[in-house]
Design an enzyme around this catalytic site. Structure first.
Site, PDB file in Angstrom:
ATOM      1  N   LYS A 124       0.840  -1.199   0.000  1.00  0.00           N
ATOM      2  CA  LYS A 124       0.000   0.000   0.000  1.00  0.00           C
ATOM      3  C   LYS A 124       0.880   1.256   0.000  1.00  0.00           C
ATOM      4  O   LYS A 124       1.607   1.515   0.942  1.00  0.00           O
ATOM      5  CB  LYS A 124      -0.907  -0.008   1.239  1.00  0.00           C
ATOM      6  CG  LYS A 124      -1.696   1.286   1.473  1.00  0.00           C
ATOM      7  CD  LYS A 124      -2.626   1.171   2.694  1.00  0.00           C
ATOM      8  CE  LYS A 124      -3.288   2.512   3.032  1.00  0.00           C
ATOM      9  NZ  LYS A 124      -4.126   2.447   4.251  1.00  0.00           N
TER      10      LYS A 124
ATOM     11  N   LYS B  69     -10.563  12.366   8.538  1.00  0.00           N
ATOM     12  CA  LYS B  69     -10.050  11.985   9.849  1.00  0.00           C
ATOM     13  C   LYS B  69     -10.018  13.176  10.785  1.00  0.00           C
ATOM     14  O   LYS B  69      -9.946  14.316  10.316  1.00  0.00           O
ATOM     15  CB  LYS B  69      -8.606  11.468   9.693  1.00  0.00           C
ATOM     16  CG  LYS B  69      -8.465  10.124   9.054  1.00  0.00           C
ATOM     17  CD  LYS B  69      -6.999   9.724   8.984  1.00  0.00           C
ATOM     18  CE  LYS B  69      -6.829   8.381   8.295  1.00  0.00           C
ATOM     19  NZ  LYS B  69      -7.415   7.251   9.035  1.00  0.00           N
TER      20      LYS B  69
ATOM     21  N   ASP C 116       1.440   6.271   5.773  1.00  0.00           N
ATOM     22  CA  ASP C 116       0.486   5.314   5.213  1.00  0.00           C
ATOM     23  C   ASP C 116       1.012   4.642   3.931  1.00  0.00           C
ATOM     24  O   ASP C 116       0.315   3.849   3.303  1.00  0.00           O
ATOM     25  CB  ASP C 116      -0.853   6.019   4.957  1.00  0.00           C
ATOM     26  CG  ASP C 116      -2.043   5.078   5.117  1.00  0.00           C
ATOM     27  OD1 ASP C 116      -1.869   4.007   5.716  1.00  0.00           O
ATOM     28  OD2 ASP C 116      -3.140   5.419   4.628  1.00  0.00           O
TER      29      ASP C 116
ATOM     30  N   ASP D 117     -12.456   6.553   4.015  1.00  0.00           N
ATOM     31  CA  ASP D 117     -11.218   6.367   4.775  1.00  0.00           C
ATOM     32  C   ASP D 117     -10.751   4.905   4.742  1.00  0.00           C
ATOM     33  O   ASP D 117      -9.652   4.595   5.184  1.00  0.00           O
ATOM     34  CB  ASP D 117     -11.426   6.844   6.221  1.00  0.00           C
ATOM     35  CG  ASP D 117     -10.113   7.087   6.942  1.00  0.00           C
ATOM     36  OD1 ASP D 117      -9.062   7.086   6.270  1.00  0.00           O
ATOM     37  OD2 ASP D 117     -10.146   7.293   8.174  1.00  0.00           O
TER      38      ASP D 117
ATOM     39  N   ARG E 253      -7.627  -0.708   1.216  1.00  0.00           N
ATOM     40  CA  ARG E 253      -8.114  -1.978   0.648  1.00  0.00           C
ATOM     41  C   ARG E 253      -8.579  -1.783  -0.791  1.00  0.00           C
ATOM     42  O   ARG E 253      -8.549  -2.727  -1.584  1.00  0.00           O
ATOM     43  CB  ARG E 253      -9.215  -2.544   1.547  1.00  0.00           C
ATOM     44  CG  ARG E 253     -10.421  -1.664   1.671  1.00  0.00           C
ATOM     45  CD  ARG E 253     -11.292  -2.029   2.876  1.00  0.00           C
ATOM     46  NE  ARG E 253     -10.655  -1.665   4.148  1.00  0.00           N
ATOM     47  CZ  ARG E 253     -11.163  -1.911   5.346  1.00  0.00           C
ATOM     48  NH1 ARG E 253     -12.305  -2.545   5.457  1.00  0.00           N
ATOM     49  NH2 ARG E 253     -10.525  -1.541   6.440  1.00  0.00           N
TER      50      ARG E 253
HETATM   51  N1  BES Z   1      -4.382   4.227   7.104  1.00  0.00           N
HETATM   52  C1  BES Z   1      -5.531   3.953   7.877  1.00  0.00           C
HETATM   53  C2  BES Z   1      -5.268   2.957   8.998  1.00  0.00           C
HETATM   54  C3  BES Z   1      -4.476   3.477  10.180  1.00  0.00           C
HETATM   55  C4  BES Z   1      -5.092   4.200  11.172  1.00  0.00           C
HETATM   56  C5  BES Z   1      -3.137   3.189  10.294  1.00  0.00           C
HETATM   57  C6  BES Z   1      -4.376   4.651  12.258  1.00  0.00           C
HETATM   58  C7  BES Z   1      -2.416   3.625  11.388  1.00  0.00           C
HETATM   59  C8  BES Z   1      -3.030   4.372  12.361  1.00  0.00           C
HETATM   60  C9  BES Z   1      -6.625   3.360   6.991  1.00  0.00           C
HETATM   61  O1  BES Z   1      -6.680   3.857   5.711  1.00  0.00           O
HETATM   62  C10 BES Z   1      -7.922   3.690   7.653  1.00  0.00           C
HETATM   63  O2  BES Z   1      -8.236   4.836   7.739  1.00  0.00           O
HETATM   64  N2  BES Z   1      -8.652   2.668   8.092  1.00  0.00           N
HETATM   65  C11 BES Z   1      -9.899   2.849   8.756  1.00  0.00           C
HETATM   66  C12 BES Z   1     -10.841   1.797   8.252  1.00  0.00           C
HETATM   67  C13 BES Z   1     -12.270   2.007   8.673  1.00  0.00           C
HETATM   68  C14 BES Z   1     -12.828   3.272   8.050  1.00  0.00           C
HETATM   69  C15 BES Z   1     -13.081   0.801   8.271  1.00  0.00           C
HETATM   70  C16 BES Z   1      -9.666   2.750  10.257  1.00  0.00           C
HETATM   71  O3  BES Z   1      -8.851   1.919  10.680  1.00  0.00           O
HETATM   72  O4  BES Z   1     -10.285   3.505  10.989  1.00  0.00           O
HETATM   73 ZN    ZN Z   2      -4.927   4.584   4.914  1.00  0.00          ZN
HETATM   74 MN    MN Z   3      -7.816   5.630   5.585  1.00  0.00          MN
END
Ligand code: BES
Ligand code: ZN
Ligand code: MN
Length: 496
Positions: free
Chosen positions: A255, A267, A278, A337, A341
């Site tokens: 990624k 966010k 990221d 967000d 995936r």
């Molecule tokens: N890059 C983030 C995941 C992340 C969050 C990594 C905090 C490190 C620290 C990812 O893209 C994301 O935002 N995931 C969401 C998914 C949710 C919306 C289903 C998450 O983890 O809140």
């Molecule tokens: Zn992300």
């Molecule tokens: Mn995200």
């Protein structure tokens, strides 16, 4: 980029060499090695006397400096002798590098901490170089404070082991740099440039598809995420053929989200700066290819990096939008967000269609939920093939890069089905978030290809660690910032 690049080997005795400090290991119980005995005499027996008084116990992580007329001695605790494994060697070596830098000692002569142990020289070189890493590129003032380690020599016969450890550690430091540079420097374009550089060095073929090209090719998920940013997105493919082409390649997917604002599902502001990390999944892929370019193993490896920012520009994709991925599956976007995936969906489908892989591994800072489950200690892994997962766990043990398997049962896979499209990009609200990520990705890996997903959100970057005594400190060979974690594991697994 500030770290030691090589570790020298010598078989001369310490008194024939000049170094600002000589580092020796002390086991718990305070028994001295022959070298420690010898150099202790040159500093007037201070070390033995410190041990007798209990000021040095030899527990792992302990360090002290001693001064003689012409010599400095650094004692490093190695813990119990029978428990000395490669990770202890790596940690002690990292401690030596960091202690030398803190005390402004530029040249170090080290004892071989685990004589005769297989892999010890490699671990020692890895520890020294990884521990010497500092990210100083944007410190323009007080250059005097920016002290660099210049030369480390190990008394060892295993030149090849030291060299291999150094090459691997350099690749990890390269990945750390990619992660630590901010989003306005590590852009998708920058990742593509680095991929091309590695490709030239390692005789690899590299292709970079731009927005127009990958959209036309049918990568609707990556195109959807990239719609909200003007920063040019890229889809990067690297092929390394180190043996007959008939041998199935190992495919690595990472990624490369160079900044994740969350998009329209934005966010919160606090700690949003951390979302420059990221792209650490892509740094695992590029770091591994960096090492492969140096080591030239007789294997075939393909690296794939989908890369973009996730912003909320006027053309941004929206909650409710439906995207079509490279394998023609439709995706209902319920949260912009959950973008990692989406871009991986196209990459996994591309890997499934264009190669007959021995296996596919993907690396992603995919979910905050994996930090809730495993903290910053272990990478969450999930997969479809028991044998592959077993091998991943074995490489994890060999390299001390911790992984923990989460289940990918059908019960979870049902949670990413959409009412109006084939799948949706989130699972059940507030439940098993990391597994939902894995269950979604599984939809884009062709049936029958062994696959393992690494959720590195908790391990890709380090803050400080709290010790059992409640003290806050950095880990011996992992300074805060991007860690380059799992590159060593992957290199072990693929057999480099
Ligand atoms: N890059 C983030 C995941 C992340 C969050 C990594 C905090 C490190 C620290 C990812 O893209 C994301 O935002 N995931 C969401 C998914 C949710 C919306 C289903 C998450 O983890 O809140
Ligand atoms: Zn992300
Ligand atoms: Mn995200």
């Amino acid at each position: 980029m500030a770290h030691l690049k090589t570790v020298s080997a010598t078989t001369k005795t310490w008194s024939e060499l000049s170094a600002e400090v000589v580092a020796v290991g002390i086991f718990s119980g305070g028994k001295l090695t022959p070298l420690a005995k010898d150099i202790d005499e040159a500093v007037g027996g201070q070390l033995r006397s410190a041990i007798e008084r209990g000021d040095i116990t030899g527990h792992a992580g302990e360090t002290k400096l001693f001064y003689g007329k012409n010599h400095r001695l650094m004692a490093v605790g190695l813990g119990e002798k029978r428990k000395l494994d490669l990770e202890r060697v790596r940690r002690a070596s990292g401690t030596v590098a960091r202690t030398a830098i803190r005390n402004k000692l530029a040249t170090v002569l080290m004892e071989d901490f685990a004589q005769d142990k297989k892999g010890a020289a490699q671990a020692q070189a890895e520890g020294v170089i990884l521990g010497s890493y500092q990210f100083l590129d944007y410190k323009t003032m007080n250059k005097d404070d920016q002290f660099l380690l210049k030369k480390v020599t190990v008394r060892s016969w295993d030149r090849a082991g030291l060299k291999k450890g150094a090459l691997i550690a350099n690749a990890v430091c390269f990945a750390r740099d990619l992660g630590n540079h901010p989003g306005n420097v590590t852009t998708p374009t920058k990742l593509a440039q680095e991929a091309r550089k590695i490709g030239r060095r390692g005789r690899m073929s590299v292709w970079v598809f731009d927005r127009a090209k990958f959209t036309k090719m049918g990568m609707g998920a990556l195109a959807g995420v990239a719609a909200g940013t003007d920063e040019p997105p890229k889809f990067i493919v690297m092929e390394y053929w180190g043996t007959k082409k008939s041998e199935a390649p190992k495919v690595l997917v990472g990624k490369g989200l160079t900044f994740d604002s969350g998009g329209i599902s934005i966010k919160p502001a606090s700690k949003m700066d951390e979302m420059k990390f990221d792209m650490c999944g892509s740094a695992v892929v590029l770091g591994t290819m960096h090492a492969i370019a140096d080591l030239r193993p007789a294997i075939n490896v393909v690296g794939i990096v989908p890369s973009t920012e996730n912003l909320s520009g006027a053309k941004a994709y929206k909650p409710g939008d439906i995207l079509k991925a490279y394998n023609n599956k439709t995706i209902e976007v319920l949260n912009t967000d959950a973008e990692g995936r989406l871009i991986l969906a196209d990459a996994l489908a591309y890997a499934s269609k264009h190669y007959k892989p021995e296996y596919i591994l993907d690396f992603a800072t995919l979910t905050g939920a994996v930090i809730v489950a495993l903290g910053h200690v272990a990478t969450g892994i999930m997969g479809t093939d028991e044998k592959l997962i077993k091998r991943v766990k074995a490489s994890s043990r060999a390299t001390a890069e911790k992984v923990w398997e989460l289940p990918l049962w059908d019960d979870y896979c049902h949670q990413v089905r959409s009412k109006i499209a084939d799948v949706k990009n989130i699972g059940a609200p507030m439940q098993a978030g990391s597994i939902a990520g894995g269950a979604f990705l599984k939809e884009f890996v062709k049936d029958g290809i062994p696959w393992c997903h690494f959720d590195i959100a908790g391990t890709a970057w380090a803050d400080t660690e709290t010790t059992s005594q409640g003290k806050v400190k950095e880990k011996p060979y992992t300074p805060s910032g991007a860690t380059g974690n799992v590159i060593r594991l992957v290199l072990d697994l693929i057999g480099s």
